[in-house]
Design a protein around this motif. Structure first.
Motif, PDB file in Angstrom:
ATOM      1  N   TYR A 175       0.841  -1.201   0.000  1.00  0.00           N
ATOM      2  CA  TYR A 175       0.000   0.000   0.000  1.00  0.00           C
ATOM      3  C   TYR A 175       0.880   1.255   0.000  1.00  0.00           C
ATOM      4  O   TYR A 175       1.949   1.274   0.614  1.00  0.00           O
ATOM      5  N   TYR A 223       0.237   5.175   1.218  1.00  0.00           N
ATOM      6  CA  TYR A 223      -0.657   6.096   1.900  1.00  0.00           C
ATOM      7  C   TYR A 223      -0.047   7.497   1.880  1.00  0.00           C
ATOM      8  O   TYR A 223       1.167   7.665   1.922  1.00  0.00           O
ATOM      9  N   LEU A 266      -5.397   6.224   1.816  1.00  0.00           N
ATOM     10  CA  LEU A 266      -4.898   5.252   0.834  1.00  0.00           C
ATOM     11  C   LEU A 266      -4.815   5.880  -0.550  1.00  0.00           C
ATOM     12  O   LEU A 266      -5.786   6.448  -1.048  1.00  0.00           O
ATOM     13  N   GLN A 282      -3.323   0.391  -3.707  1.00  0.00           N
ATOM     14  CA  GLN A 282      -3.086  -0.913  -3.098  1.00  0.00           C
ATOM     15  C   GLN A 282      -2.761  -1.914  -4.189  1.00  0.00           C
ATOM     16  O   GLN A 282      -3.497  -2.019  -5.182  1.00  0.00           O
ATOM     17  N   GLN A 304      -1.856  -6.028  -5.048  1.00  0.00           N
ATOM     18  CA  GLN A 304      -1.839  -7.422  -4.637  1.00  0.00           C
ATOM     19  C   GLN A 304      -0.899  -8.103  -5.633  1.00  0.00           C
ATOM     20  O   GLN A 304      -1.226  -8.241  -6.806  1.00  0.00           O
ATOM     21  N   VAL A 309      -5.231  -3.310  -6.835  1.00  0.00           N
ATOM     22  CA  VAL A 309      -6.523  -3.663  -6.243  1.00  0.00           C
ATOM     23  C   VAL A 309      -7.414  -2.429  -6.126  1.00  0.00           C
ATOM     24  O   VAL A 309      -8.604  -2.487  -6.379  1.00  0.00           O
ATOM     25  N   ASP A 310      -6.809  -1.309  -5.725  1.00  0.00           N
ATOM     26  CA  ASP A 310      -7.580  -0.084  -5.492  1.00  0.00           C
ATOM     27  C   ASP A 310      -6.684   1.113  -5.752  1.00  0.00           C
ATOM     28  O   ASP A 310      -5.653   1.251  -5.113  1.00  0.00           O
ATOM     29  N   GLY A 359      -2.021 -10.448   4.282  1.00  0.00           N
ATOM     30  CA  GLY A 359      -3.378 -10.807   3.895  1.00  0.00           C
ATOM     31  C   GLY A 359      -4.028 -11.555   5.038  1.00  0.00           C
ATOM     32  O   GLY A 359      -3.484 -11.665   6.122  1.00  0.00           O
ATOM     33  N   GLY A 360      -5.205 -12.051   4.829  1.00  0.00           N
ATOM     34  CA  GLY A 360      -5.956 -12.725   5.875  1.00  0.00           C
ATOM     35  C   GLY A 360      -7.249 -11.982   6.145  1.00  0.00           C
ATOM     36  O   GLY A 360      -7.579 -11.023   5.463  1.00  0.00           O
ATOM     37  N   GLU A 377      -6.719  -6.897   7.732  1.00  0.00           N
ATOM     38  CA  GLU A 377      -5.553  -6.324   7.088  1.00  0.00           C
ATOM     39  C   GLU A 377      -4.621  -5.735   8.148  1.00  0.00           C
ATOM     40  O   GLU A 377      -4.778  -4.605   8.572  1.00  0.00           O
ATOM     41  N   GLY A 436      -8.460  -9.728   1.796  1.00  0.00           N
ATOM     42  CA  GLY A 436      -7.768  -8.735   0.984  1.00  0.00           C
ATOM     43  C   GLY A 436      -8.720  -7.929   0.130  1.00  0.00           C
ATOM     44  O   GLY A 436      -9.824  -8.333  -0.176  1.00  0.00           O
ATOM     45  N   GLY A 437      -8.285  -6.727  -0.208  1.00  0.00           N
ATOM     46  CA  GLY A 437      -9.111  -5.862  -1.032  1.00  0.00           C
ATOM     47  C   GLY A 437     -10.010  -4.962  -0.227  1.00  0.00           C
ATOM     48  O   GLY A 437     -10.644  -4.062  -0.782  1.00  0.00           O
ATOM     49  N   ASN A 438     -10.080  -5.182   1.070  1.00  0.00           N
ATOM     50  CA  ASN A 438     -10.893  -4.323   1.918  1.00  0.00           C
ATOM     51  C   ASN A 438     -10.010  -3.260   2.547  1.00  0.00           C
ATOM     52  O   ASN A 438      -9.226  -3.548   3.437  1.00  0.00           O
ATOM     53  N   LYS A 439     -10.138  -2.044   2.078  1.00  0.00           N
ATOM     54  CA  LYS A 439      -9.234  -0.996   2.521  1.00  0.00           C
ATOM     55  C   LYS A 439      -9.597  -0.537   3.924  1.00  0.00           C
ATOM     56  O   LYS A 439     -10.745  -0.662   4.371  1.00  0.00           O
TER      57      LYS A 439
END
Lengths: 114, 113
Positions: A33, A35, A45, A48, A50, A55-56, A97-98, A101, B97-100
């Motif tokens: 990430y 920021y 943010l 991001q 992966q 991702v974003d 991950g998991g 976050e 993942g992917g959840n900011k």
């Protein structure tokens, strides 16, 4: 275990110049990430990743900011051209991950745009 | 209205005091709630996290979540000068993942001798 490495630590530039920041995440962390933390505010943010993929990047000002993550490891964030309002600390973070976050942050690059 | 609101402080307390730090939020989709500690000129570090409503204790720190009120708290018992830092709450909508994370603005705490 080595932490998230960032460089440079400080950078001073004039407006309209370009600048680049580098980040090396914790080994094995797939998610990275970037920021932006303006003085007195919480981290926001910018982008991001992966592995290699984005991702974003919904809050990345794409007309002036760009980021890449080569081979799913190191990453660079670039600003071109810089504006006064870009003065901030740019934080890089990584996570395994998991469900939750759990982010591990670097010490950041403090950017001053004059 | 910001999604996450946090009193910026600064908050100054004597050593040994109980400290209460709080955040309110508007997004009812938040399910995971974290507290990060940020020392001056350093990146934030994760202190603890909780899922949904309830309490979680870790040493001198207790995190509390009240989803019905959209209110979370971090309590620090027997505060020490080394606790002087900025405390950021952060929230995540879903799992994985992917959840900011959405961060609060942070509360600056100073524990004085």
């Amino acid at each position: 275990e080595a932490g998230v490495a960032q460089s440079p630590r400080y950078k001073i530039i004039e407006k309209r110049q370009s600048v680049a920041f580098w980040c090396n995440p914790i080994s094995g962390h797939a998610t990275l990430y970037w920021y932006q933390q303006i003085l007195g505010q919480g981290p926001k943010l910018l982008i991001q990743f992966q592995n290699n993929g984005v991702v974003d990047d919904s809050q990345l000002p794409k007309d002036r900011f760009s980021a890449e993550r080569l081979k799913g490891v190191d990453s660079t964030l670039k600003i071109q051209p810089a504006k006064l309002e870009d003065s901030a600390v740019y934080l890089c973070a990584s996570s395994l991950g998991g469900l939750v976050e759990k982010l591990f942050f670097g010490s950041g690059t403090q950017l001053s745009v004059l | 209205q910001k999604e996450v609101e946090q009193d910026p402080g600064p908050l100054s307390v004597p050593e040994g005091a109980i400290v209460s730090l709080n955040c309110t939020y508007s997004n009812s989709a938040f399910q995971y709630f974290m507290w990060y500690r940020q020392y001056s000129r350093k990146g934030p570090e994760l202190l603890m996290y909780t899922y949904s409503s309830g309490n979680k204790e870790d040493g001198r720190f207790t995190a509390q979540v009240d989803k019905s009120s959209k209110y979370i708290s971090l309590f620090i018992r027997d505060s020490q000068p080394s606790d002087s830092a900025t405390y950021l709450c952060a929230m995540q909508e879903g799992a994985g993942g992917g959840n900011k994370l959405t961060f609060g603005t942070g509360t600056q705490l100073k524990v004085e001798l």
